[in-house]
Each structure stands twice: as structure tokens, then as C-alpha cells.
Design a protein around this motif. Structure first.
Motif, PDB file in Angstrom:
ATOM      1  N   VAL A  86      60.088  44.972  35.730  1.00 33.59           N
ATOM      2  CA  VAL A  86      59.680  44.773  34.339  1.00 33.59           C
ATOM      3  C   VAL A  86      59.836  46.058  33.531  1.00 33.59           C
ATOM      4  CG1 VAL A  86      57.725  44.184  32.851  1.00 33.59           C
ATOM      5  CG2 VAL A  86      58.137  42.874  34.923  1.00 33.59           C
ATOM      6  N   VAL A 111      54.513  46.111  36.833  1.00 36.58           N
ATOM      7  CA  VAL A 111      53.742  45.507  35.744  1.00 36.58           C
ATOM      8  C   VAL A 111      52.443  46.295  35.585  1.00 36.58           C
ATOM      9  CG1 VAL A 111      52.560  43.454  34.899  1.00 36.58           C
ATOM     10  CG2 VAL A 111      54.719  43.224  36.148  1.00 36.58           C
ATOM     11  N   LYS A 113      49.121  43.258  31.189  1.00 33.51           N
ATOM     12  CA  LYS A 113      49.228  41.803  31.114  1.00 33.51           C
ATOM     13  C   LYS A 113      48.829  41.384  29.709  1.00 33.51           C
ATOM     14  CE  LYS A 113      49.877  37.767  33.063  1.00 33.51           C
ATOM     15  NZ  LYS A 113      48.797  37.017  33.696  1.00 33.51           N
ATOM     16  N   VAL A 156      54.152  39.807  30.634  1.00 27.94           N
ATOM     17  CA  VAL A 156      53.853  40.985  31.440  1.00 27.94           C
ATOM     18  C   VAL A 156      54.747  42.115  30.972  1.00 27.94           C
ATOM     19  CG1 VAL A 156      53.082  39.709  33.466  1.00 27.94           C
ATOM     20  CG2 VAL A 156      55.508  40.218  33.212  1.00 27.94           C
ATOM     21  N   GLN A 214      50.481  41.297  37.402  1.00 26.59           N
ATOM     22  CA  GLN A 214      51.175  40.031  37.188  1.00 26.59           C
ATOM     23  C   GLN A 214      50.379  38.820  37.659  1.00 26.59           C
ATOM     24  OE1 GLN A 214      52.130  42.476  39.206  1.00 26.59           O
ATOM     25  NE2 GLN A 214      52.717  41.696  41.215  1.00 26.59           N
ATOM     26  N   SER A 222      55.281  46.846  30.603  1.00 24.97           N
ATOM     27  CA  SER A 222      54.972  48.230  30.958  1.00 24.97           C
ATOM     28  C   SER A 222      54.822  49.077  29.699  1.00 24.97           C
ATOM     29  CB  SER A 222      56.083  48.808  31.851  1.00 24.97           C
ATOM     30  OG  SER A 222      57.343  48.756  31.189  1.00 24.97           O
ATOM     31  N   GLU A 237      49.850  49.631  38.610  1.00 24.29           N
ATOM     32  CA  GLU A 237      50.702  48.447  38.656  1.00 24.29           C
ATOM     33  C   GLU A 237      49.992  47.303  39.369  1.00 24.29           C
ATOM     34  OE1 GLU A 237      54.424  49.405  40.413  1.00 24.29           O
ATOM     35  OE2 GLU A 237      54.814  51.107  39.066  1.00 24.29           O
ATOM     36  N   GLY A 266      58.386  44.394  27.382  1.00 23.34           N
ATOM     37  CA  GLY A 266      57.680  43.337  28.075  1.00 23.34           C
ATOM     38  C   GLY A 266      58.501  42.072  28.166  1.00 23.34           C
TER      39      GLY A 266
END
Length: 414
Positions: A136, A82, A85, A204, A46, A206, A43, A110
């Protein structure tokens, strides 16, 4: 140094004159992720790397944002979880005449966070800045919708917003595409009429990507394709102390794995020399997937510093188009006669050696020796936008409680 990518035109699988087949739409962009030496996605993705022009929109209800100096371009709330990206997808239009187009892009797992020009619809609604951090991983889907006029060839250039020469945004304007202009809104909604060479968006999330990389001592990588679609091509880059080398992997079938050993050899040359060879090699793969040569060059120039000059061990790979369609469903009216979407996965690999260096630096932050403490802080600062993933990896893997405490202290201040 850049190779004349017009030489790659013969590789293109689309007509050399894009206007000859009606409405043609092309898109390129980047998915960025960071994985620890165990291949687990981390993670903290961001944070921004390439700055965006001030006219770019965000999900913020106002453009002024108190978090901009912390790497959040316009997000007014902190975000958590996040792991991916999505950076700089741009959509180009080619048409022999002007026409109106309505386009909707969705982002599965996202949050679409920035875009230009002004959109007509946005979902889900913007959250309240006082609601606390946005998780997120709990966002199932977001979307943007535009209604634009694709201008006739040669029209609209005088209306482009100004950007600095040589900026990433200026390179994105390199392709010989038509310009697009937003349609005036009807009351009660209002919005400016804006012109650009493309539709831009960023976000952003996952979501899952197909490539996983386990990294061992000595820059030994095991690349595995855990998705259902073949990965067309991959590049393993190693940049360190101003020198660089790369290895090309010509495809990774679904469910397969390959080992690549990519330490810097004694004969490795300057990063500039590597870039002069790598850019045309990468551009050729992008053209093979359907991009026009000037689009491939625009992508390479936009991300040259980040992709090729930044220190570290990374993998660049062409994302299977089916995976792109699953993550970013795209609907358009009228439907184009040709649609090409080429996204590149950028995977930053944290080696065991780097993990050890970061753990030592986290310990040295508390040293009474000023020189040791300064060196440790410098080592951590060089991690740039990827500091948070490195800290999270240290927290998850370090056996020393002092390392964990130091990492948590730094993480709390990000």
C-alpha cells in the motif's frame, strides 16, 4: 445510554433547515492508527472491526473472498505497509428537490477498498489475485466516482437494502437526509440501480496524520501536533476492567505539544457512566465543526462499542478540515452551496506497560505450564484487530530473541 442530541442543535453553525440553502453536503468518518510508546505509527491496520453488510462492494473482482475470515472484507490479495485505516466516511445530501449529482473522491497515499452504492468509475484498476501482496505504501492515489440522483425529500425509503436492527450501518441512516439512487448505466457498462441514505467508502493507506503521541509509564502522554493546521479538539480515553475516564483537550495549535496524565483514578466509575458523559461532549465538538445533531449522534452510535467500550488508552481528535481535504480531495457537480467534512482521528496508544505484558505473553506461549500458556494466548487474543501492530512493536523493540521469534511466528499466521 445516549443523551438527546437534539439539545445540541443550538450549537450548530449551519441552518436548522438544511434544505433552505439549496444543496447541502455533509460528511463524517474516521481515520484509525496505532502508535507505539515512542509515537511511531505501526503497520497492520488492514484488519476489520465493525462488519459490513454483504451488499457492500469491494475492490475484489468477485464478492466471494477467501480472506474474509482473516479480517479482509472483500480484498482478494494480502496487503502490506498499512499504517492508517480510513473507516466509514459517509456523505449525506440535503436538497429541497430532486437533482442529479456527480461526485469524485480521491484518496492520496491510500487505496479505496470498499464502497456503496455501486460506483461508476474506480481507479487504479484491480490487481490480479496471483500477483502477490499489494504494498500500500507504493499506491500514490486511488479514486471512486458516482453519478446519483438525490431524491426529493421523503422518496425512496422502500428501496433501501435491509440491514440488521441496531447494526452500525443502521445508525448511519439516522440523519434526516435525502436518499440517493444510482443512475442507470449506459451500454456497454452495466450495473444495478441502488438506493441508500448516503455514499459510503472505506480504505487503507500510509498517509500522514497530524497528531503524534509519546506514551510513558503511568499513562502519561505527550501529544504533539506535527501538522501545519490547528487541531480543534482532542479526547484522551482510558478504559480498563469495565471502568473508564476521559480528559478533554480544547485544541492543539500547529507545532505545539501538551502533556496529559490519564491513569484510572480510584474514583473512576463504570464505562457506561463514562460513555454517558463522553458522547454528548464529543457530539458537541462535532456540531461545533458543522455537523447536524443527528449526524453527530449517528457517528457516536456507529462507533460506540469501538470508540468507548474497547479496553485501552486512546486519543480521539477532530482532524483539521484542511487535512481532510488534502488526504481526500472531493469534487462535485453541481457544487453544493454548503459543504462540511468532519473526520475524527482514532489513535490507539501502546503504553510501556502493555508492551511489557505483550513481550511476557509472547514468552509464555512456549511454557510447559498449560495454565500459563492459556493465559498468554488469552492476553494476545484480547488485542483483537490490533494484534498485528502489537506484534510488530515487539519485533522492533524486544531485546530477547525468543520474544522476536514468537512474535514473528504469530505474525506469519495472521
Amino acid at each position: 445510554m445516549f443523551v438527546n442530541l437534539a439539545l445540541l442543535a443550538a450549537l450548530a453553525s449551519v441552518p436548522s433547515d438544511p434544505s433552505s440553502s439549496g444543496l447541502v453536503v455533509h460528511e463524517w468518518g474516521t481515520f484509525t492508527s496505532v502508535q507505539g510508546s515512542d509515537g511511531i505509527a505501526l503497520e497492520g491496520l488492514q484488519h476489520e472491526e465493525e462488519s459490513l453488510p454483504p451488499f457492500v462492494y469491494s475492490r475484489a473482482k468477485v464478492r466471494a473472498c477467501p480472506l474474509r475470515d482473516r479480517g479482509y472484507k472483500g480484498l482478494e490479495v494480502d496487503v502490506t505497509h498499512v499504517t492508517k485505516k480510513m473507516e466509514t466516511p459517509v456523505i449525506y445530501f440535503y436538497s429541497p428537490e430532486s437533482r442529479r449529482v456527480r461526485l469524485r473522491v480521491c484518496f492520496e497515499k491510500g487505496l479505496l477498498s470498499q464502497w456503496f452504492p455501486v460506483s461508476d468509475l474506480l481507479g487504479p484498476p484491480e490487481g490480479d489475485r496471483d500477483a502477490g501482496p499489494l504494498d500500500v505504501s507504493k499506491v500514490e492515489k486511488s479514486f471512486l466516482e458516482w453519478e446519483v440522483d438525490v431524491l426529493a425529500p421523503g422518496q425512496g425509503a422502500a428501496d433501501l437494502p435491509a440491514v440488521e436492527k441496531g447494526s452500525p450501518w443502521s445508525w448511519q441512516r439516522l440523519p434526516a437526509s435525502n436518499l440517493v439512487r444510482t443512475v442507470p448505466r449506459k451500454s456497454p457498462r452495466i450495473g444495478p440501480v441502488e438506493t441508500e441514505k448516503f455514499l459510503f467508502y472505506r480504505g487503507v493507506g500510509s498517509f500522514d496524520l497530524p497528531v503524534r503521541v509519546r506514551t510513558e509509564v503511568g499513562s502519561r502522554l505527550v501529544l504533539s501536533n506535527q501538522g501545519p493546521w490547528d487541531v480543534p479538539s482532542l479526547f484522551v480515553l482510558h478504559v480498563e476492567n469495565g471502568r473508564g475516564e476521559f480528559t478533554c483537550v480544547d485544541g492543539l495549535p500547529a507545532g505545539s505539544a501538551v502533556e496529559v496524565v490519564r491513569p484510572l483514578s480510584a474514583s473512576s466509575q463504570s464505562v457506561e457512566h463514562m460513555v454517558s458523559q463522553l458522547i454528548p461532549a464529543l457530539a458537541a465538538k462535532l456540531v461545533e465543526r458543522g455537523l447536524f445533531p443527528d449526524e453527530a449522534e449517528a457517528m457516536a452510535r456507529t462507533w460506540e462499542r469501538s470508540y468507548f467500550h474497547t479496553e485501552g488508552l486512546r486519543v480521539l481528535y477532530v482532524v483539521p478540515e484542511a487535512a481532510t481535504s488534502a488526504i481526500l480531495p472531493l469534487a462535485m457537480e453541481p457544487k453544493p452551496s454548503s459543504l462540511v467534512r468532519v473526520l475524527v482521528g482514532r489513535l490507539e496508544c501502546i503504553t510501556p506497560e502493555t508492551e511489557a505484558e505483550v513481550r511476557q505473553a509472547l514468552l509464555d506461549r512456549a511454557s510447559e505450564d498449560t495454565a500459563v500458556r492459556t493465559a498468554a494466548e488469552g492476553r494476545l487474543e484480547r488485542l483483537g484487530r490490533f494484534l498485528e501492530p502489537h506484534l510488530r512493536r515487539a519485533i522492533a523493540s524486544a531485546a530477547d530473541a525468543r520474544v522476536v521469534a514468537s512474535a514473528k511466528e504469530l505474525l506469519a499466521g495472521l
